[in-house]
Design an enzyme around this catalytic site. Structure first.
Site, PDB file in Angstrom:
ATOM      1  N   ARG A  89      55.543  -1.213  58.686  1.00 40.23           N
ATOM      2  CA  ARG A  89      56.065   0.135  58.917  1.00 40.23           C
ATOM      3  C   ARG A  89      56.571   0.726  57.608  1.00 40.23           C
ATOM      4  NH1 ARG A  89      61.119   0.703  59.652  1.00 40.23           N
ATOM      5  NH2 ARG A  89      61.385  -1.126  60.993  1.00 40.23           N
ATOM      6  N   TYR A 144      49.306  27.234  64.360  1.00 39.29           N
ATOM      7  CA  TYR A 144      48.816  26.228  65.303  1.00 39.29           C
ATOM      8  C   TYR A 144      49.784  26.099  66.484  1.00 39.29           C
ATOM      9  CZ  TYR A 144      48.004  21.513  67.111  1.00 39.29           C
ATOM     10  OH  TYR A 144      47.809  20.427  67.927  1.00 39.29           O
ATOM     11  N   ASP A 190      50.894  24.418  55.162  1.00 35.60           N
ATOM     12  CA  ASP A 190      49.924  23.632  55.925  1.00 35.60           C
ATOM     13  C   ASP A 190      48.543  23.982  55.388  1.00 35.60           C
ATOM     14  OD1 ASP A 190      48.115  22.609  57.790  1.00 35.60           O
ATOM     15  OD2 ASP A 190      49.453  22.952  59.485  1.00 35.60           O
ATOM     16  N   LYS A 244      41.570  16.342  60.574  1.00 33.07           N
ATOM     17  CA  LYS A 244      40.592  17.411  60.484  1.00 33.07           C
ATOM     18  C   LYS A 244      39.634  17.183  59.312  1.00 33.07           C
ATOM     19  CE  LYS A 244      43.013  19.243  63.892  1.00 33.07           C
ATOM     20  NZ  LYS A 244      44.298  18.519  63.924  1.00 33.07           N
TER      21      LYS A 244
END
Length: 380
Positions: free
Chosen positions: A49, A102, A174, A199
């Site tokens: 992690r 978004y 973004d 994406k």
């Protein structure tokens, strides 16, 4: 030595494995690591992690292609956004967001962060004055998408960076729709770049991920602390898949742009289309800014159906080669109705999208096949 984008995409963080000579970074599919002694983890690795060699390789590559000093990889784009907000902001703070963004980002602000005490104001990112007017003495972040999702609006990154910095706020961009190949906001004054690596960066619709990239060591150190403390990190196999996608990002984006330009040319002449939204069009309100800050205009195209909302839905349902589905940026072409799909969470808000809107993620298939599919889908 300064290298070109495609060279960085293939080599940054991806030197041949010193143990075996493997030219592709190994997938370190492990949760923990043997330590040399108490308090002496080998090469700094103790728990995946916190750090993992495969994720480290991805993060080095992401920083290189985005032109930043450091990158952090997350389990999704929204995990990256949430970590950023909770690192930089605290209850009582304020963020300016786009009035076209978004739907998942809006949901994060409106349904999660606002309940935590973070206030926000939507503003038109097309107008420097509108963003400035939306800021308060509590504003910690000006948040941009450019191009925006789904209306493909364009923000002047350099001008808005100045506005944000003049008021002591950070500018967050973004960059998912453009990808680092087409646009590098850090070079234009942005403080942090956000990606849904699901994406264009991943590019094959087979992995979900997110990233934060920046230049400020102190800020990135705090973000890294929260990345570990909050734990929504990219797993090793996901990191490996994302790196594999990055290697072809440049060549894919060129083909996405080539195909999108031909799709736009076709749509602008079709009687079933009322308006085409694409920053490459000379009459697009943000065309000149996009031409200044982007290499090309991208693979995303939106249009408004001349017949209204039901016509838009019918077009989506009739498409065959354009797959009806959410997400974007993969090698395959996708079509969707934002109002009922990706942006349903924004219904009734200032970010509600027009019901007659159709969004295309133009893939890299043979262009004649894509045009033929649109022709039959638009036929009434």
């Amino acid at each position: 030595m300064t290298h070109g984008f495609e060279t960085l995409a293939i080599h940054a963080g991806q030197e041949p494995d010193p143990a075996t000579g493997a030219v592709v970074p190994p997938i370190y599919q492990t949760s923990t690591y043997a330590q040399d002694a108490v308090g002496h983890p080998r090469r700094g690795y103790e728990y995946s992690r916190t750090t993992n060699p495969t994720r480290d390789a991805l993060q080095e590559c992401l920083a290189a292609i985005e032109g930043g000093r450091r990158a952090l990889a997350f389990a999704s784009g929204l995990a990256a956004e949430d970590t950023l907000l909770r690192t930089v902001c605290q209850p009582g703070d304020h963020v300016v967001i786009p009035d076209d963004a978004y739907g998942g980002t809006y949901r994060l602000f409106a349904k999660v962060a606002q309940r935590w005490g973070l206030d926000f104001t939507p503003a038109s990112i097309h107008s420097v004055d509108a963003v400035r007017d939306a800021m308060t003495d509590r504003t910690k972040i000006v948040w941009l998408e450019t191009p925006t999702n789904p209306l493909l609006g364009i923000a002047d990154i350099a001008a808005l960076a100045q506005v944000a910095h003049d008021r002591g706020a950070l500018l967050v961009v973004d960059n998912t729709f453009a990808s680092p190949y087409l646009q590098q906001p850090l070079h234009l004054g942005a403080d942090v770049v956000v990606h849904s690596t699901t994406k264009y960066i991943g590019g094959h619709s087979d992995v979900v991920g997110g990233a934060l990239v920046g230049d400020d060591d102190e800020l990135l150190g705090r973000l890294a602390y929260h990345q570990n403390a909050m734990g929504a990190v990219s797993g090793p196999f996901d990191a490996w898949l994302t790196m594999r996608g990055i290697k072809t990002l440049g060549v894919r984006m060129d083909r996405h742009c080539d195909n999108a330009e031909k799709v736009v040319e076709f749509l602008t002449r079709h009687k079933a289309v009322g308006q085409v939204l694409y920053p490459g069009l000379p009459d697009h309100h943000g065309h000149e800014i996009a031409a200044k800050q982007m290499r090309r205009f991208g693979g995303m195209v939106s249009f408004r159906a001349a017949g209204g909302e039901e016509a838009a839905v019918d077009i989506c349902n009739r498409a065959k080669l354009f797959v009806l589905g959410e997400s974007l940026g993969g090698v395959e072409s996708l079509i969707e109705h934002p109002g009922r799909m990706t942006h349903a969470s924004a219904a009734g808000s200032p970010l509600e999208v027009p019901g007659d809107l159709v969004r295309l993620s133009v893939g890299i298939e043979t262009i004649d096949d894509l045009l033929a599919d649109l022709e039959q889908a638009l036929a009434r």
